[in-house]
Design a protein around this motif. Structure first.
Motif, PDB file in Angstrom:
ATOM      1  N   GLY A 127       7.489  10.539   2.108  1.00  0.00           N
ATOM      2  CA  GLY A 127       6.231  10.620   1.992  1.00  0.00           C
ATOM      3  C   GLY A 127       6.803  11.101  -0.063  1.00  0.00           C
ATOM      4  N   ASP A 128       8.333  11.167  -0.141  1.00  0.00           N
ATOM      5  CA  ASP A 128       8.279  11.033  -1.226  1.00  0.00           C
ATOM      6  C   ASP A 128      10.402  11.755  -1.371  1.00  0.00           C
ATOM      7  OD1 ASP A 128       8.611  13.988  -0.735  1.00  0.00           O
ATOM      8  OD2 ASP A 128       7.092  14.850  -2.120  1.00  0.00           O
ATOM      9  N   GLU A 129      10.527  11.282  -2.894  1.00  0.00           N
ATOM     10  CA  GLU A 129      11.413  11.722  -3.146  1.00  0.00           C
ATOM     11  C   GLU A 129      12.115  12.741  -2.722  1.00  0.00           C
ATOM     12  OE1 GLU A 129      13.558   9.153  -4.834  1.00  0.00           O
ATOM     13  OE2 GLU A 129      12.468   7.907  -5.723  1.00  0.00           O
ATOM     14  N   ASP A 130      11.365  13.643  -2.484  1.00  0.00           N
ATOM     15  CA  ASP A 130      12.421  15.492  -1.816  1.00  0.00           C
ATOM     16  C   ASP A 130      12.718  15.175  -0.657  1.00  0.00           C
ATOM     17  OD1 ASP A 130      13.063  16.122  -4.495  1.00  0.00           O
ATOM     18  OD2 ASP A 130      11.028  17.106  -3.879  1.00  0.00           O
ATOM     19  N   ASP A 131      11.259  13.777   0.374  1.00  0.00           N
ATOM     20  CA  ASP A 131      12.223  13.657   1.739  1.00  0.00           C
ATOM     21  C   ASP A 131      13.032  13.055   1.973  1.00  0.00           C
ATOM     22  OD1 ASP A 131       9.992  15.132   2.061  1.00  0.00           O
ATOM     23  OD2 ASP A 131       8.483  14.048   2.411  1.00  0.00           O
ATOM     24  N   VAL A 132      13.024  11.558   1.037  1.00  0.00           N
ATOM     25  CA  VAL A 132      14.550  10.364   1.486  1.00  0.00           C
ATOM     26  C   VAL A 132      15.347  11.160   1.499  1.00  0.00           C
ATOM     27  CG1 VAL A 132      15.278   9.279  -0.477  1.00  0.00           C
ATOM     28  CG2 VAL A 132      12.968   8.875  -0.427  1.00  0.00           C
ATOM     29  N   ARG A 133      15.691  11.945   0.259  1.00  0.00           N
ATOM     30  CA  ARG A 133      17.067  13.365   0.224  1.00  0.00           C
ATOM     31  C   ARG A 133      17.060  13.943   1.641  1.00  0.00           C
ATOM     32  NH1 ARG A 133      16.728  10.201  -3.524  1.00  0.00           N
ATOM     33  NH2 ARG A 133      17.988   8.805  -1.825  1.00  0.00           N
ATOM     34  N   VAL A 134      16.166  14.506   1.567  1.00  0.00           N
ATOM     35  CA  VAL A 134      16.087  15.752   3.506  1.00  0.00           C
ATOM     36  C   VAL A 134      16.969  14.247   4.727  1.00  0.00           C
ATOM     37  CG1 VAL A 134      14.986  17.175   4.943  1.00  0.00           C
ATOM     38  CG2 VAL A 134      14.628  17.070   2.754  1.00  0.00           C
ATOM     39  N   GLY A 147       1.455  -1.251  -0.296  1.00  0.00           N
ATOM     40  CA  GLY A 147      -0.297  -0.053   0.003  1.00  0.00           C
ATOM     41  C   GLY A 147       1.166   1.539  -0.100  1.00  0.00           C
ATOM     42  N   ARG A 148       1.880   0.955  -0.116  1.00  0.00           N
ATOM     43  CA  ARG A 148       2.702   2.625  -0.613  1.00  0.00           C
ATOM     44  C   ARG A 148       3.976   2.667  -1.902  1.00  0.00           C
ATOM     45  NH1 ARG A 148       2.010   0.457   4.411  1.00  0.00           N
ATOM     46  NH2 ARG A 148       2.366   1.309   6.241  1.00  0.00           N
ATOM     47  N   GLY A 149       3.332   2.054  -2.993  1.00  0.00           N
ATOM     48  CA  GLY A 149       3.599   1.707  -4.176  1.00  0.00           C
ATOM     49  C   GLY A 149       4.813   2.096  -4.206  1.00  0.00           C
ATOM     50  N   SER A 150       6.208   2.596  -5.044  1.00  0.00           N
ATOM     51  CA  SER A 150       7.052   2.311  -5.660  1.00  0.00           C
ATOM     52  C   SER A 150       8.005   2.518  -4.483  1.00  0.00           C
ATOM     53  CB  SER A 150       7.434   2.437  -6.501  1.00  0.00           C
ATOM     54  OG  SER A 150       7.379   4.302  -7.268  1.00  0.00           O
ATOM     55  N   LEU A 151       7.909   3.887  -3.023  1.00  0.00           N
ATOM     56  CA  LEU A 151       8.846   4.695  -2.548  1.00  0.00           C
ATOM     57  C   LEU A 151       9.478   3.540  -1.570  1.00  0.00           C
ATOM     58  CD1 LEU A 151       9.946   7.400  -1.666  1.00  0.00           C
ATOM     59  CD2 LEU A 151       8.008   8.001  -0.923  1.00  0.00           C
ATOM     60  N   PRO A 152       8.968   2.612  -1.063  1.00  0.00           N
ATOM     61  CA  PRO A 152      10.374   1.540  -0.353  1.00  0.00           C
ATOM     62  C   PRO A 152      11.046   0.883  -1.245  1.00  0.00           C
ATOM     63  CG  PRO A 152       7.465   1.233   0.341  1.00  0.00           C
ATOM     64  CD  PRO A 152       7.383   2.106  -1.143  1.00  0.00           C
TER      65      PRO A 152
END
Length: 187
Positions: free
Chosen positions: A173-180, A19-24
Protein backbone atom coordinates in the motif's frame (compact mmCIF):
# COMPACT_ATOMS: atom_id res chain seq x y z
CA UNK A 1 8.64 -23.84 -9.47
CA UNK A 2 7.37 -26.13 -12.23
CA UNK A 3 9.35 -26.41 -15.48
CA UNK A 4 6.23 -25.89 -17.61
CA UNK A 5 3.57 -23.54 -16.37
CA UNK A 6 -0.03 -23.47 -17.55
CA UNK A 7 -0.59 -22.91 -21.28
CA UNK A 8 -3.05 -25.69 -22.22
CA UNK A 9 -5.40 -23.56 -24.32
CA UNK A 10 -3.82 -20.21 -23.59
CA UNK A 11 -4.92 -17.27 -21.56
CA UNK A 12 -4.66 -13.53 -21.89
CA UNK A 13 -3.46 -11.29 -19.09
CA UNK A 14 -3.40 -7.64 -18.13
CA UNK A 15 -1.31 -5.86 -15.52
CA UNK A 16 -3.85 -3.40 -14.10
CA UNK A 17 -1.84 -0.33 -13.10
CA UNK A 18 -4.54 2.32 -13.57
CA UNK A 19 -6.00 3.96 -10.47
CA UNK A 20 -2.99 3.09 -8.34
CA UNK A 21 -1.06 6.35 -8.45
CA UNK A 22 2.71 6.16 -8.83
CA UNK A 23 3.25 3.16 -6.52
CA UNK A 24 3.33 0.62 -9.41
CA UNK A 25 6.53 2.36 -10.52
CA UNK A 26 8.28 2.06 -7.14
CA UNK A 27 11.28 -0.25 -7.13
CA UNK A 28 11.55 -3.67 -5.52
CA UNK A 29 14.89 -5.42 -5.97
CA UNK A 30 15.79 -2.63 -8.42
CA UNK A 31 12.80 -3.20 -10.72
CA UNK A 32 9.48 -1.38 -11.05
CA UNK A 33 6.58 -3.23 -9.41
CA UNK A 34 4.69 -3.14 -12.72
CA UNK A 35 7.64 -4.86 -14.45
CA UNK A 36 7.81 -7.57 -11.78
CA UNK A 37 4.09 -8.23 -12.24
CA UNK A 38 4.44 -8.38 -16.04
CA UNK A 39 7.33 -10.86 -15.78
CA UNK A 40 5.29 -13.10 -13.48
CA UNK A 41 2.47 -13.21 -16.05
CA UNK A 42 4.90 -14.14 -18.79
CA UNK A 43 6.56 -16.83 -16.68
CA UNK A 44 3.10 -18.25 -15.92
CA UNK A 45 2.49 -18.77 -19.65
CA UNK A 46 -0.02 -15.92 -19.93
CA UNK A 47 -0.05 -13.81 -23.12
CA UNK A 48 -0.06 -10.18 -22.08
CA UNK A 49 -2.37 -7.61 -23.62
CA UNK A 50 -2.78 -3.94 -22.88
CA UNK A 51 -5.45 -2.71 -20.47
CA UNK A 52 -6.73 -0.58 -23.37
CA UNK A 53 -7.46 -3.63 -25.55
CA UNK A 54 -11.09 -3.38 -26.73
CA UNK A 55 -13.31 -5.67 -24.66
CA UNK A 56 -14.81 -7.11 -27.84
CA UNK A 57 -11.34 -8.39 -28.82
CA UNK A 58 -11.00 -10.13 -25.45
CA UNK A 59 -14.41 -11.75 -25.92
CA UNK A 60 -13.53 -12.81 -29.47
CA UNK A 61 -10.29 -14.44 -28.27
CA UNK A 62 -12.37 -16.92 -26.26
CA UNK A 63 -9.65 -17.34 -23.63
CA UNK A 64 -9.53 -16.85 -19.85
CA UNK A 65 -8.47 -13.35 -18.80
CA UNK A 66 -5.92 -12.99 -16.00
CA UNK A 67 -5.94 -9.66 -14.17
CA UNK A 68 -2.74 -9.05 -12.23
CA UNK A 69 -2.30 -6.18 -9.78
CA UNK A 70 1.16 -4.56 -9.77
CA UNK A 71 0.56 -3.85 -6.07
CA UNK A 72 1.04 -7.63 -5.63
CA UNK A 73 4.23 -7.59 -7.70
CA UNK A 74 6.00 -10.63 -6.29
CA UNK A 75 3.10 -13.04 -6.75
CA UNK A 76 4.85 -16.22 -7.94
CA UNK A 77 4.29 -17.33 -11.52
CA UNK A 78 3.40 -20.84 -10.36
CA UNK A 79 0.59 -19.42 -8.19
CA UNK A 80 -0.76 -17.45 -11.17
CA UNK A 81 -0.59 -20.62 -13.29
CA UNK A 82 -2.41 -22.57 -10.54
CA UNK A 83 -5.18 -19.95 -10.55
CA UNK A 84 -5.53 -20.26 -14.33
CA UNK A 85 -5.64 -24.06 -14.01
CA UNK A 86 -8.35 -23.84 -11.31
CA UNK A 87 -10.34 -21.46 -13.51
CA UNK A 88 -10.13 -23.91 -16.42
CA UNK A 89 -11.15 -26.83 -14.19
CA UNK A 90 -14.08 -25.10 -12.48
CA UNK A 91 -15.13 -22.48 -15.06
CA UNK A 92 -15.51 -20.15 -12.06
CA UNK A 93 -13.84 -16.81 -11.45
CA UNK A 94 -10.71 -17.43 -9.37
CA UNK A 95 -9.57 -14.76 -6.90
CA UNK A 96 -6.24 -14.77 -5.08
CA UNK A 97 -6.64 -13.88 -1.39
CA UNK A 98 -4.53 -13.51 1.76
CA UNK A 99 -5.62 -13.92 5.40
CA UNK A 100 -6.45 -10.74 7.27
CA UNK A 101 -4.04 -10.24 10.17
CA UNK A 102 -5.12 -6.81 11.44
CA UNK A 103 -7.65 -6.40 14.23
CA UNK A 104 -10.98 -5.34 12.74
CA UNK A 105 -13.65 -3.36 14.57
CA UNK A 106 -17.27 -2.78 13.60
CA UNK A 107 -18.47 0.83 13.60
CA UNK A 108 -22.13 1.84 13.93
CA UNK A 109 -23.90 4.54 11.86
CA UNK A 110 -22.81 7.23 14.34
CA UNK A 111 -19.15 6.25 14.04
CA UNK A 112 -18.99 4.60 17.45
CA UNK A 113 -16.63 1.63 17.59
CA UNK A 114 -18.46 -1.59 18.40
CA UNK A 115 -17.33 -5.21 18.62
CA UNK A 116 -14.23 -6.82 17.20
CA UNK A 117 -14.93 -8.60 13.90
CA UNK A 118 -13.78 -12.23 13.60
CA UNK A 119 -10.91 -11.94 11.13
CA UNK A 120 -10.85 -15.72 10.58
CA UNK A 121 -13.80 -15.29 8.23
CA UNK A 122 -12.19 -12.33 6.39
CA UNK A 123 -9.81 -12.37 3.42
CA UNK A 124 -7.93 -9.62 1.62
CA UNK A 125 -8.24 -9.74 -2.15
CA UNK A 126 -4.79 -9.88 -3.72
CA UNK A 127 -3.85 -11.08 -7.18
CA UNK A 128 -4.66 -12.52 -9.63
CA UNK A 129 -8.30 -12.48 -10.60
CA UNK A 130 -8.90 -14.98 -13.41
CA UNK A 131 -12.06 -14.77 -15.50
CA UNK A 132 -13.16 -17.78 -17.54
CA UNK A 133 -13.90 -17.02 -21.21
CA UNK A 134 -17.65 -17.39 -20.51
CA UNK A 135 -17.48 -14.64 -17.87
CA UNK A 136 -15.46 -12.39 -20.20
CA UNK A 137 -18.21 -12.93 -22.80
CA UNK A 138 -20.90 -12.12 -20.22
CA UNK A 139 -19.41 -8.74 -19.32
CA UNK A 140 -19.26 -5.44 -21.19
CA UNK A 141 -16.00 -4.59 -19.45
CA UNK A 142 -14.57 -4.43 -15.95
CA UNK A 143 -16.86 -2.89 -13.34
CA UNK A 144 -13.79 -1.56 -11.51
CA UNK A 145 -10.01 -1.78 -11.56
CA UNK A 146 -10.01 -1.92 -7.74
CA UNK A 147 -9.59 -5.65 -7.13
CA UNK A 148 -11.71 -5.78 -3.94
CA UNK A 149 -14.59 -3.96 -5.65
CA UNK A 150 -14.23 -6.06 -8.78
CA UNK A 151 -14.20 -9.32 -6.82
CA UNK A 152 -17.37 -8.27 -4.96
CA UNK A 153 -19.09 -7.34 -8.23
CA UNK A 154 -18.10 -10.63 -9.86
CA UNK A 155 -19.18 -12.67 -6.80
CA UNK A 156 -22.63 -11.12 -7.02
CA UNK A 157 -23.01 -12.33 -10.62
CA UNK A 158 -20.85 -15.41 -11.18
CA UNK A 159 -19.47 -18.43 -9.32
CA UNK A 160 -16.22 -17.45 -7.56
CA UNK A 161 -13.58 -19.58 -5.88
CA UNK A 162 -10.68 -18.25 -3.86
CA UNK A 163 -7.13 -19.53 -3.60
CA UNK A 164 -4.83 -18.45 -0.79
CA UNK A 165 -1.84 -16.63 -2.23
CA UNK A 166 1.58 -17.26 -0.72
CA UNK A 167 3.10 -14.60 1.55
CA UNK A 168 5.16 -13.13 -1.29
CA UNK A 169 1.87 -12.46 -3.12
CA UNK A 170 0.89 -9.87 -0.50
CA UNK A 171 -0.47 -6.46 -1.50
CA UNK A 172 1.59 -3.33 -0.90
CA UNK A 173 0.00 0.00 0.00
CA UNK A 174 3.01 2.28 0.30
CA UNK A 175 6.81 2.42 0.07
CA UNK A 176 7.19 0.92 3.56
CA UNK A 177 5.19 -2.14 2.44
CA UNK A 178 7.46 -2.41 -0.61
CA UNK A 179 10.52 -2.54 1.68
CA UNK A 180 8.88 -5.30 3.76
CA UNK A 181 8.05 -7.25 0.60
CA UNK A 182 11.60 -6.77 -0.65
CA UNK A 183 12.98 -8.18 2.61
CA UNK A 184 10.51 -11.09 2.48
CA UNK A 185 11.54 -11.99 -1.07
CA UNK A 186 15.31 -11.42 -0.75
CA UNK A 187 17.31 -14.33 -2.13
Amino acid sequence: MRDVLYDEDGSLGVVVESGRGSLPFALCHGEALVACAAWALGEAGVTQVDLGTPWEALVEAGEPLVLHDPLCPMTPADFIAACVERCAATQAVVVGVRPVTDTLKAVDADGVVQDTVDREAMRQVTSPIVLPASVVAGLEGLASTDFAELAADLAARFPVVTLEAPAEGRRVGDEDDVRVLEALTAR
